[in-house]
Design an enzyme around this catalytic site. Structure first.
Site, PDB file in Angstrom:
ATOM      1  N   SER A  20      29.759 100.470  63.551  1.00  0.00           N
ATOM      2  CA  SER A  20      29.859  99.589  62.391  1.00  0.00           C
ATOM      3  C   SER A  20      28.473  99.147  61.966  1.00  0.00           C
ATOM      4  O   SER A  20      27.657  98.726  62.800  1.00  0.00           O
ATOM      5  CB  SER A  20      30.702  98.356  62.740  1.00  0.00           C
ATOM      6  N   LYS A  21      28.192  99.212  60.666  1.00  0.00           N
ATOM      7  CA  LYS A  21      26.879  98.791  60.189  1.00  0.00           C
ATOM      8  C   LYS A  21      26.686  97.291  60.322  1.00  0.00           C
ATOM      9  O   LYS A  21      25.554  96.805  60.277  1.00  0.00           O
ATOM     10  CB  LYS A  21      26.673  99.228  58.739  1.00  0.00           C
ATOM     11  N   ARG A  22      27.770  96.549  60.492  1.00  0.00           N
ATOM     12  CA  ARG A  22      27.654  95.100  60.670  1.00  0.00           C
ATOM     13  C   ARG A  22      27.348  94.725  62.117  1.00  0.00           C
ATOM     14  O   ARG A  22      26.924  93.611  62.394  1.00  0.00           O
ATOM     15  CB  ARG A  22      28.936  94.408  60.209  1.00  0.00           C
ATOM     16  N   ARG A  23      27.601  95.655  63.027  1.00  0.00           N
ATOM     17  CA  ARG A  23      27.463  95.331  64.448  1.00  0.00           C
ATOM     18  C   ARG A  23      26.458  96.236  65.160  1.00  0.00           C
ATOM     19  O   ARG A  23      25.755  95.812  66.081  1.00  0.00           O
ATOM     20  CB  ARG A  23      28.832  95.451  65.119  1.00  0.00           C
TER      21      ARG A  23
END
Length: 469
Positions: free
Chosen positions: A234-237
């Site tokens: 995930s690009k958020r994580r």
């Protein structure tokens, strides 16, 4: 039949490593088949698209070897909007789609839960086009849709379980599913190689191909890429931006090699292989469908091996962006006029064996190009123990007197200074290293001192001694 594949990223953020892998897999397959690689930028999300993201896609692809001018495109999905709308109307005119005025709340109320799927409420209402009326595809009530997949065999989907899905919104704009299919048809795509996460959409898209009277492509859904917790990247994580790895100092050859190992392996007990071997041996049919672990530690080790395989000339050239700075790489802590190419050339072979990413070159050599070293205070506190002041005093005196300023002489001298105080060389050199380089770890100390020179070394040792009580 000429094989035509496509890579279709969206310009809504940094270039995902999973996308880079898909691009490479399409690229290799097209080359093996004597086919065509098409780049299509799916830019219909006007609220999130930015021109710089499109340029980011192109430059990232350049970096991994898929260079501009070597493929067809880029095409932009937004330029094909008229074809998307025309296809939606053909489906409506042929009875394969119908208008629906149900809201999400209506569907949930009838189903009794927020997870309720569409129940076909408007199938037989014969609604005309109108404001806030979406166009839904009429899925078959019986039979199955079989998807021919080079990696997963022939998964089948019961048509009765596929809800009547939206193909055009209430404002008339086609949704991704339809636009994607129409673009593939228009561009003559014969094989769709993409990530496993798109598999649930495949039966819907295949139904659209058939309803529009065109034979569907051959599919290949490569495994999802996961992190150490086996969660989808995930690009958020997670660290997923290819540009971040590039700017940190990963080599493109190392990155390409590693990405191709996510779900596939070359013959024999080996992983680091020339790109020509990958191009020759890679087969979609050999890809493992299980999730592929993106192991950043392994990638880092790969990169270190690739760095060590460079000639010294190649290594020096590869380091240059970090020695000078670029638009995306911050400048080093020294001024351009302070950089000494001769001094760098002297220590480059030592650095090459010790760094895993090219950005690490800066903290390994910055002491050579700064008037005073950047002191790591934690390193200072660790190295400057009781007795360090006397050790530095003695080292200064001995270094002033050495007849020749060579690494061998300096080592023997400090070894003797330490022995006089009951210290082994490792303990004796710690205060000297921090005083001269600012850190407890780095290039071999005595070779570094030889390159730094007598005068600058003594200045730093004396300055460190003044700091001590």
């Amino acid at each position: 039949m000429t094989v035509r594949v496509r890579f279709a990223p969206s310009p809504t953020g940094m270039f995902h490593v999973g996308g880079a892998r898909s691009a490479l897999q399409n690229w290799i397959f097209a080359k093996q088949q004597g086919g065509v690689f098409v780049l299509r930028v799916e830019d219909t999300d006007a609220a999130r698209n930015r021109p710089e993201w499109t340029e980011g896609i192109l430059s990232a692809m350049d970096w991994i070897g898929i260079e501009r001018g070597s493929y067809e495109g880029p095409y932009f999905q937004s330029e094909n909007a008229a074809e998307h709308r025309a296809a939606a109307q053909r489906l409506y005119a042929g009875g394969r789609a119908y208008y629906c005025d149900c809201t999400r709340e209506d569907v949930q109320l009838r189903g009794g839960t927020q997870y309720s799927g569409y129940d076909g409420h408007c199938r037989d209402r014969a609604l005309d086009p109108g404001e806030k009326r979406a166009l839904r595809f009429r899925t078959p009530d019986e039979g199955v849709t079989a998807v021919v997949d080079l990696i997963r065999g022939e998964p089948t989907f019961e048509n009765r379980l596929i809800e009547d899905f939206v193909i055009a919104r209430g404002d008339g704009s086609p949704v991704f599913l339809l636009a994607n299919v129409v673009d593939d048809m228009t561009q003559g795509i014969t094989h769709v190689i993409r990530a496993e996460e798109h598999l649930p959409n495949t039966p819907k898209q295949q139904l659209l191909w058939e309803a529009l009277g065109v034979k569907p492509p051959i599919w290949a859904h490569v495994p999802v890429v996961v992190n150490e917790k086996r969660q989808k990247l995930s690009k958020r994580r997670d660290k997923v931006a290819l540009e971040a790895y590039r700017d940190e100092g990963y080599l493109p050859d190392a990155m390409r090699n590693y990405l191709m190992l996510l779900g596939w392996a070359p013959s024999g007990d080996r992983e680091i292989v020339p790109w020509s071997v990958i191009e020759s041996e890679y087969r979609l049919e050999d890809v493992n469908p299980s999730p592929a672990f993106f192991d950043e530690k392994k990638l880092r080790a790969f990169n270190g091996d690739y760095i060590r395989a460079l000639s010294i000339e190649e290594f020096t050239a590869a380091c240059r962006p970090w020695l000078t700075g670029t638009d995306t790489i911050p400048p080093p802590p020294w001024q351009p006029e302070e950089f000494d190419a001769t001094a760098f050339a002297a220590v480059a072979p030592l650095a090459q064996t010790r760094i895993a990413v090219l950005s690490e070159i800066v903290p390994n050599v910055d002491f050579l190009f700064l008037d005073t070293p950047l002191i790591d205070e934690a390193a200072w506190a660790k190295a400057m123990k009781e007795g360090s002041a006397e050790l530095l005093d003695a080292t200064v005196a001995e270094f002033e007197a050495v007849p020749d300023w060579t690494s061998e002489t300096l080592k023997a001298t400090l070894e003797r200074v330490g022995a006089d105080r009951g210290l082994k060389l490792g303990k004796a050199q710690a205060p000297v290293r921090v005083a001269v380089t600012g850190r407890t770890v780095g290039l071999p100390l005595f070779e570094s001192l030889e390159v730094l020179g007598r005068d600058r070394t003594l200045v730093r040792l004396r300055a460190a001694r003044i700091r001590l009580p």
